[in-house]
Design an enzyme around this catalytic site. Structure first.
Site, PDB file in Angstrom:
ATOM      1  N   SER A 254       4.866 -10.902  26.302  1.00 11.33           N
ATOM      2  CA  SER A 254       5.914 -11.811  26.732  1.00 11.33           C
ATOM      3  C   SER A 254       6.963 -11.017  27.485  1.00 11.33           C
ATOM      4  O   SER A 254       7.098  -9.804  27.300  1.00 11.33           O
ATOM      5  CB  SER A 254       6.547 -12.527  25.539  1.00 11.33           C
ATOM      6  OG  SER A 254       7.401 -11.643  24.859  1.00 11.33           O
ATOM      7  N   LYS A 255       7.654 -11.771  28.321  1.00 11.33           N
ATOM      8  CA  LYS A 255       8.687 -11.139  29.136  1.00 11.33           C
ATOM      9  C   LYS A 255       9.736 -10.496  28.236  1.00 11.33           C
ATOM     10  O   LYS A 255      10.179  -9.386  28.467  1.00 11.33           O
ATOM     11  CB  LYS A 255       9.324 -12.229  30.002  1.00 11.33           C
ATOM     12  CG  LYS A 255      10.166 -11.717  31.110  1.00 11.33           C
ATOM     13  CD  LYS A 255      10.630 -12.846  31.989  1.00 11.33           C
ATOM     14  CE  LYS A 255      11.369 -13.871  31.187  1.00 11.33           C
ATOM     15  NZ  LYS A 255      12.149 -14.826  31.935  1.00 11.33           N
ATOM     16  N   ARG A 256      10.081 -11.246  27.169  1.00  7.66           N
ATOM     17  CA  ARG A 256      11.132 -10.770  26.268  1.00  7.66           C
ATOM     18  C   ARG A 256      10.755  -9.422  25.651  1.00  7.66           C
ATOM     19  O   ARG A 256      11.588  -8.559  25.451  1.00  7.66           O
ATOM     20  CB  ARG A 256      11.352 -11.813  25.166  1.00  7.66           C
ATOM     21  CG  ARG A 256      12.729 -11.765  24.574  1.00  7.66           C
ATOM     22  CD  ARG A 256      12.938 -12.861  23.548  1.00  7.66           C
ATOM     23  NE  ARG A 256      12.287 -14.110  23.872  1.00  7.66           N
ATOM     24  CZ  ARG A 256      11.550 -14.812  23.009  1.00  7.66           C
ATOM     25  NH1 ARG A 256      11.360 -14.402  21.796  1.00  7.66           N
ATOM     26  NH2 ARG A 256      11.019 -15.961  23.371  1.00  7.66           N
TER      27      ARG A 256
END
Ligand code: GLU
Length: 288
Positions: A254-256
Site C-alpha cells: 500500500s502507498k501508506r
C-alpha cells in the site's frame, strides 16, 4: 462464438501507481489481449479531496512505460456527475432512497445508545435514524437547507428482487450474494453527489464491461454491486478478484506502507520487463 471480453483498470488518482496496481492492471490487460478483447482505463476521481488531477498523467505514463495500452478514450468519473444524478433519480423515483442528515458523531452516539451495531463491509451499519423521520420532519429539514446524504433503503430494495442474487467468480463458480450486510448504504455523499458503489456499477454497465478484474479486497462490494445491477436492470459481468500482492513482510502493498512506486522503480533503473515480472511474481525482488 463467445462474446468479446471487455475488462478495465480503474485506479483512483490519489497517488502514484505502485506494484500492486501494476499487478491488477497487467492481469486485466492480459485477459483482454490474450482473448482479442478490449481493455479500458477509467479514472475514479469523484472525491475532490483525495484525488489530484496531477496524478492522472503519471498513471497513463506509468502504464504506457510498462507496455500496457488501452482501448478508446480514458473515462474520468468526475466529468459524468450528471449521469450519476440521473441514476439516483431513478432509484429515488422507485422509492428506494431517503435523505440522511446525520453527522458521523450523531451516528456514533445513536449506535452507542443502542449498545451495539452490526458491522458491514464499509463499517458499522447505519441505525436507520433518518429512515424513520416523518414526511413533515423530512420536508422541514430539506427546506432548511441542511446537508444530506442519500441512503439506499435496503429492506425496500431487497423486496424488489425476484430471487436470490449471485455472481460468477472466474475459477470458482457461482457465489451467493448477501447485500443486506451493507445496511442502508450511502449512494450519494453529503460532499459528493455520488459514491464509489454507484459510479463503478453505472460505469461498468455503460462501458459494457463483461469481466471485472480487481483486488480481493473489493470482493465484498460485489454483493452490493449485484443488487444495484438488479434494481437498475443492468447486466451482470463476470468477476475475477485477484489475491493482493504482498510485500516481503507478508503485508499487502500500500502507498501508506511505502510500496515502491512504478516511477521509483523506473528511476532506480529497472526495465519495464523487470517490473512486469515483479508485479506478476508477487514478491518484489528489488535491486539493492
Ligand atoms: N477505484 C478503485 C480503487 O482504486 C477500484 C474500483 C474497482 O476496480 O472496482 O481501489
Amino acid at each position: 462464438m463467445a462474446a468479446t471480453v471487455v475488462t478495465r483498470f480503474a485506479p483512483s488518482p490519489t497517488g502514484q501507481l505502485h506494484l500492486g496496481h501494476a499487478h491488477s492492471a497487467l492481469l486485466g490487460w492480459r485477459l483482454a489481449r490474450e482473448t482479442g478483447g478490449r481493455f479500458l482505463l477509467r479514472i475514479e476521481d469523484i472525491d475532490p479531496v483525495r484525488c489530484r488531477a496531477g496524478f492522472i498523467g503519471g498513471i497513463e505514463e506509468d502504464l504506457a512505460w510498462l507496455g500496457l495500452d488501452w482501448d478508446g478514450p480514458v473515462r474520468r468519473q468526475s466529468s459524468h456527475l450528471d449521469e450519476y444524478r440521473a441514476v439516483l433519480d431513478r432509484l429515488a423515483d422507485a422509492g428506494l432512497l431517503y435523505p440522511c442528515f446525520c453527522t458521523r458523531a450523531e451516528i456514533a452516539r445513536e449506535i452507542a445508545a443502542i449498545g451495539h451495531a452490526p458491522h458491514g463491509p464499509d463499517g458499522p451499519l447505519y441505525p436507520g435514524t433518518c429512515r424513520h423521520l416523518t414526511p413533515a420532519a423530512r420536508a422541514g429539514r430539506l427546506a432548511s437547507g441542511a446537508p444530506y446524504a442519500l441512503r439506499l433503503d435496503m429492506a425496500a430494495a431487497l423486496r424488489r428482487l425476484k430471487g436470490p442474487l449471485s455472481f460468477l467468480e472466474c475459477g470458482e463458480g457461482r457465489r451467493r450474494c448477501d447485500p443486506a450486510r451493507f445496511g442502508d448504504v450511502v449512494l450519494a455523499r453529503k460532499d459528493i453527489p455520488a459514491s464509489y458503489h454507484l459510479c463503478v456499477t453505472h460505469d461498468d454497465a455503460l462501458q459494457g464491461v463483461s469481466l471485472v478484474t480487481r483486488g480481493e479486497d473489493l470482493r465484498p462490494a460485489t454483493d452490493l454491486h449485484r443488487l444495484l445491477q438488479a434494481l437498475l436492470g443492468w447486466p451482470a459481468p463476470r468477476y475475477r478478484h485477484h489475491p493482493l500482492l504482498l510485500g516481503a513482510d507478508g503485508r499487502r502493498l500500500s502507498k501508506r506502507d511505502g510500496a515502491p512506486t512504478l516511477t521509483a522503480l523506473r528511476q532506480a533503473g529497472h526495465s519495464p520487463a523487470e517490473v512486469r515480472a515483479m508485479a506478476l511474481a508477487g514478491q518484489p525482488q528489488l535491486r539493492p
